[in-house]
Design a protein around this motif. Structure first.
Motif, PDB file in Angstrom:
ATOM      1  N   VAL A  12       0.812  -1.210   0.000  1.00  0.00           N
ATOM      2  CA  VAL A  12       0.000   0.000   0.000  1.00  0.00           C
ATOM      3  C   VAL A  12       0.847   1.262   0.000  1.00  0.00           C
ATOM      4  CG1 VAL A  12      -1.956  -1.080   1.122  1.00  0.00           C
ATOM      5  CG2 VAL A  12      -0.205  -0.039   2.533  1.00  0.00           C
ATOM      6  N   TRP A  13       2.123   1.148  -0.401  1.00  0.00           N
ATOM      7  CA  TRP A  13       2.960   2.356  -0.522  1.00  0.00           C
ATOM      8  C   TRP A  13       2.232   3.377  -1.389  1.00  0.00           C
ATOM      9  CZ3 TRP A  13       8.561   0.277  -1.512  1.00  0.00           C
ATOM     10  CH2 TRP A  13       9.123  -0.047  -0.279  1.00  0.00           C
ATOM     11  N   LEU A  14       1.928   2.938  -2.587  1.00  0.00           N
ATOM     12  CA  LEU A  14       1.119   3.732  -3.515  1.00  0.00           C
ATOM     13  C   LEU A  14       0.439   2.752  -4.442  1.00  0.00           C
ATOM     14  CD1 LEU A  14       3.382   6.737  -4.642  1.00  0.00           C
ATOM     15  CD2 LEU A  14       1.361   6.844  -3.214  1.00  0.00           C
ATOM     16  N   SER A  15      -0.602   3.204  -5.089  1.00  0.00           N
ATOM     17  CA  SER A  15      -1.252   2.332  -6.053  1.00  0.00           C
ATOM     18  C   SER A  15      -0.301   2.062  -7.205  1.00  0.00           C
ATOM     19  CB  SER A  15      -2.523   2.991  -6.588  1.00  0.00           C
ATOM     20  OG  SER A  15      -2.191   4.118  -7.377  1.00  0.00           O
ATOM     21  N   PRO A  16      -0.396   0.901  -7.883  1.00  0.00           N
ATOM     22  CA  PRO A  16       0.488   0.609  -9.017  1.00  0.00           C
ATOM     23  C   PRO A  16       0.493   1.708 -10.058  1.00  0.00           C
ATOM     24  CG  PRO A  16      -0.787  -1.327  -8.403  1.00  0.00           C
ATOM     25  CD  PRO A  16      -1.325  -0.184  -7.593  1.00  0.00           C
ATOM     26  N   ALA A  17      -0.643   2.297 -10.308  1.00  0.00           N
ATOM     27  CA  ALA A  17      -0.697   3.339 -11.335  1.00  0.00           C
ATOM     28  C   ALA A  17       0.139   4.539 -10.941  1.00  0.00           C
ATOM     29  CB  ALA A  17      -2.140   3.755 -11.569  1.00  0.00           C
ATOM     30  N   ALA A  18       0.153   4.851  -9.650  1.00  0.00           N
ATOM     31  CA  ALA A  18       0.918   6.007  -9.190  1.00  0.00           C
ATOM     32  C   ALA A  18       2.399   5.674  -9.100  1.00  0.00           C
ATOM     33  CB  ALA A  18       0.394   6.467  -7.835  1.00  0.00           C
ATOM     34  N   ALA A  19       2.709   4.444  -8.707  1.00  0.00           N
ATOM     35  CA  ALA A  19       4.108   4.072  -8.514  1.00  0.00           C
ATOM     36  C   ALA A  19       4.853   4.024  -9.838  1.00  0.00           C
ATOM     37  CB  ALA A  19       4.180   2.706  -7.819  1.00  0.00           C
ATOM     38  N   MET A  20       4.183   3.507 -10.867  1.00  0.00           N
ATOM     39  CA  MET A  20       4.821   3.318 -12.154  1.00  0.00           C
ATOM     40  C   MET A  20       6.042   2.416 -12.001  1.00  0.00           C
ATOM     41  SD  MET A  20       2.723   4.790 -14.118  1.00  0.00           S
ATOM     42  CE  MET A  20       3.562   4.920 -15.693  1.00  0.00           C
ATOM     43  N   ALA A  21       6.895   2.379 -13.029  1.00  0.00           N
ATOM     44  CA  ALA A  21       8.007   1.426 -13.021  1.00  0.00           C
ATOM     45  C   ALA A  21       9.325   2.120 -12.724  1.00  0.00           C
ATOM     46  CB  ALA A  21       8.071   0.702 -14.363  1.00  0.00           C
ATOM     47  N   HIS A  22       9.346   2.892 -11.665  1.00  0.00           N
ATOM     48  CA  HIS A  22      10.619   3.493 -11.259  1.00  0.00           C
ATOM     49  C   HIS A  22      10.577   3.758  -9.765  1.00  0.00           C
ATOM     50  CE1 HIS A  22       8.744   7.499 -10.951  1.00  0.00           C
ATOM     51  NE2 HIS A  22       8.093   7.165 -12.038  1.00  0.00           N
ATOM     52  N   PRO A 144      10.177  -6.124  -5.378  1.00  0.00           N
ATOM     53  CA  PRO A 144       9.480  -6.591  -6.581  1.00  0.00           C
ATOM     54  C   PRO A 144       8.507  -5.577  -7.163  1.00  0.00           C
ATOM     55  CG  PRO A 144       8.617  -7.686  -4.626  1.00  0.00           C
ATOM     56  CD  PRO A 144       9.856  -6.946  -4.198  1.00  0.00           C
ATOM     57  N   THR A 145       8.070  -4.595  -6.359  1.00  0.00           N
ATOM     58  CA  THR A 145       7.163  -3.567  -6.872  1.00  0.00           C
ATOM     59  C   THR A 145       7.918  -2.428  -7.543  1.00  0.00           C
ATOM     60  OG1 THR A 145       7.127  -2.148  -4.895  1.00  0.00           O
ATOM     61  CG2 THR A 145       5.651  -4.043  -4.915  1.00  0.00           C
ATOM     62  N   MET A 146       9.249  -2.410  -7.385  1.00  0.00           N
ATOM     63  CA  MET A 146      10.116  -1.394  -7.969  1.00  0.00           C
ATOM     64  C   MET A 146       9.895  -0.008  -7.355  1.00  0.00           C
ATOM     65  SD  MET A 146      10.189  -2.553 -11.993  1.00  0.00           S
ATOM     66  CE  MET A 146      11.656  -1.583 -12.379  1.00  0.00           C
ATOM     67  N   TYR A 147       9.224   0.050  -6.217  1.00  0.00           N
ATOM     68  CA  TYR A 147       9.013   1.352  -5.585  1.00  0.00           C
ATOM     69  C   TYR A 147      10.266   1.795  -4.822  1.00  0.00           C
ATOM     70  CZ  TYR A 147       6.526   5.238  -3.527  1.00  0.00           C
ATOM     71  OH  TYR A 147       6.127   6.510  -3.186  1.00  0.00           O
ATOM     72  N   ALA A 148      10.980   0.818  -4.252  1.00  0.00           N
ATOM     73  CA  ALA A 148      12.226   1.101  -3.541  1.00  0.00           C
ATOM     74  C   ALA A 148      13.395   0.530  -4.324  1.00  0.00           C
ATOM     75  CB  ALA A 148      12.195   0.503  -2.137  1.00  0.00           C
ATOM     76  N   SER A 149      14.459   1.297  -4.424  1.00  0.00           N
ATOM     77  CA  SER A 149      15.677   0.848  -5.091  1.00  0.00           C
ATOM     78  C   SER A 149      16.688   0.438  -4.033  1.00  0.00           C
ATOM     79  CB  SER A 149      16.256   1.981  -5.949  1.00  0.00           C
ATOM     80  OG  SER A 149      17.524   1.627  -6.464  1.00  0.00           O
ATOM     81  N   MET A 150      17.055  -0.853  -4.018  1.00  0.00           N
ATOM     82  CA  MET A 150      18.026  -1.376  -3.068  1.00  0.00           C
ATOM     83  C   MET A 150      19.359  -1.532  -3.797  1.00  0.00           C
ATOM     84  SD  MET A 150      15.736  -1.485  -0.767  1.00  0.00           S
ATOM     85  CE  MET A 150      16.709  -2.135   0.593  1.00  0.00           C
ATOM     86  N   ASP A 200       7.198 -10.106 -11.953  1.00  0.00           N
ATOM     87  CA  ASP A 200       8.406 -10.137 -11.123  1.00  0.00           C
ATOM     88  C   ASP A 200       9.628  -9.928 -12.011  1.00  0.00           C
ATOM     89  OD1 ASP A 200       9.865 -10.254  -8.829  1.00  0.00           O
ATOM     90  OD2 ASP A 200       9.925 -12.433  -8.713  1.00  0.00           O
ATOM     91  N   MET A 201       9.461  -9.129 -13.061  1.00  0.00           N
ATOM     92  CA  MET A 201      10.558  -8.903 -13.990  1.00  0.00           C
ATOM     93  C   MET A 201      11.709  -8.140 -13.334  1.00  0.00           C
ATOM     94  SD  MET A 201       9.806 -10.416 -16.787  1.00  0.00           S
ATOM     95  CE  MET A 201      11.035  -9.718 -17.884  1.00  0.00           C
ATOM     96  N   SER A 202      11.432  -7.374 -12.286  1.00  0.00           N
ATOM     97  CA  SER A 202      12.500  -6.631 -11.628  1.00  0.00           C
ATOM     98  C   SER A 202      13.561  -7.561 -11.061  1.00  0.00           C
ATOM     99  CB  SER A 202      11.928  -5.757 -10.515  1.00  0.00           C
ATOM    100  OG  SER A 202      11.153  -6.521  -9.611  1.00  0.00           O
ATOM    101  N   ARG A 203      13.212  -8.797 -10.835  1.00  0.00           N
ATOM    102  CA  ARG A 203      14.177  -9.790 -10.337  1.00  0.00           C
ATOM    103  C   ARG A 203      15.324  -9.980 -11.321  1.00  0.00           C
ATOM    104  NH1 ARG A 203      12.129 -15.525  -7.966  1.00  0.00           N
ATOM    105  NH2 ARG A 203      14.120 -16.483  -7.484  1.00  0.00           N
ATOM    106  N   LEU A 204      15.031  -9.863 -12.589  1.00  0.00           N
ATOM    107  CA  LEU A 204      16.058 -10.065 -13.613  1.00  0.00           C
ATOM    108  C   LEU A 204      17.123  -8.975 -13.583  1.00  0.00           C
ATOM    109  CD1 LEU A 204      13.769 -11.074 -16.617  1.00  0.00           C
ATOM    110  CD2 LEU A 204      15.029 -12.609 -15.093  1.00  0.00           C
TER     111      LEU A 204
END
Length: 213
Positions: A12-22, A144-150, A200-204
């Motif tokens: 629930v960080w943000l909705s997927p639409a708001a988070a986008m892919a970055h 996996p949601t790509m909201y946080a960059s580790m 789960d493409m961010s895993r790649l």
């Protein structure tokens, strides 16, 4: 709306639409994979240091007595919030054994500190099953949601600890984004870019530690 609980609370960080892919949150991480005397992976030690903007938002939301800092009880509340929120996401930790996923256990606690304007989290995870040091093992930390960059700034931020690893080879793998895209263009669809939480493409793309014994 309170920002920090919203940001920390996983799905629930943000909705997927708001988070986008970055990513919107940035953290420098350290991972130590520890071998026990019995020849198995005994634990994974994590340290996360968050960016100053996110750290400041956490102070604003958890500073109940308005003294512009996080007191011990407030730090403990942050840790408990993260402990509960990230369980669904396996605490951003991925382990595989010869290509098969291995679940991680829930840590006893998420320890939190605040130093030089940045929020730090320290915690230990254990594999959810016995994990002998044999075959090919991989360890990664990513959202996996790509909201946080580790981010692991240097290869020595991902290490093995313990004499039992002396019989194994290990390396830090940093996938090349262009190669990943080229190899997986058939599965990268508009749905991924519009709804990264549905894949789960961010895993790649995630940095990982590979151990071969």
């Amino acid at each position: 709306m309170k920002h920090a609980p919203l940001l920390i609370a996983g799905a629930v960080w943000l909705s997927p639409a708001a988070a986008m892919a970055h990513p919107h949150i940035f953290a420098e991480a350290r991972l130590e994979v520890v071998a026990g005397d019995d020849g198995t992976v005994s634990e994974l030690r994590n340290v996360w240091r968050f960016d100053e903007m996110f750290s400041s938002s956490v102070v604003l939301d958890f500073d109940k007595n308005s003294n512009l800092k996080l007191d011990p009880d407030e730090l403990a509340e942050v840790g408990q919030t993260v402990l509960e929120s990230l369980e669904e996401f396996s605490y951003y930790t991925t382990i595989t054994e010869d290509g098969k996923d291995v679940k991680v256990g829930k840590p006893d606690a998420i320890n939190v500190d605040f130093q030089d304007g940045q929020l730090l989290m320290f915690f230990t995870l254990k594999p959810g099953q016995a994990m002998p040091l044999k075959g090919k093992l991989t360890f990664g930390v990513y959202d996996p949601t790509m909201y946080a960059s580790m981010d692991f700034p240097a290869d020595d931020n991902m290490v093995v600890v313990g004499d039992r690893f002396s019989a194994c080879k290990h390396q830090v793998v940093r996938p090349d984004p262009d190669e990943v895209l080229a190899q997986n263009e058939g599965t990268l669809t508009d749905a991924f870019w519009n709804d990264p939480t549905g894949t789960d493409m961010s895993r790649l793309f995630a940095t990982r530690l590979e151990v071969t014994c």
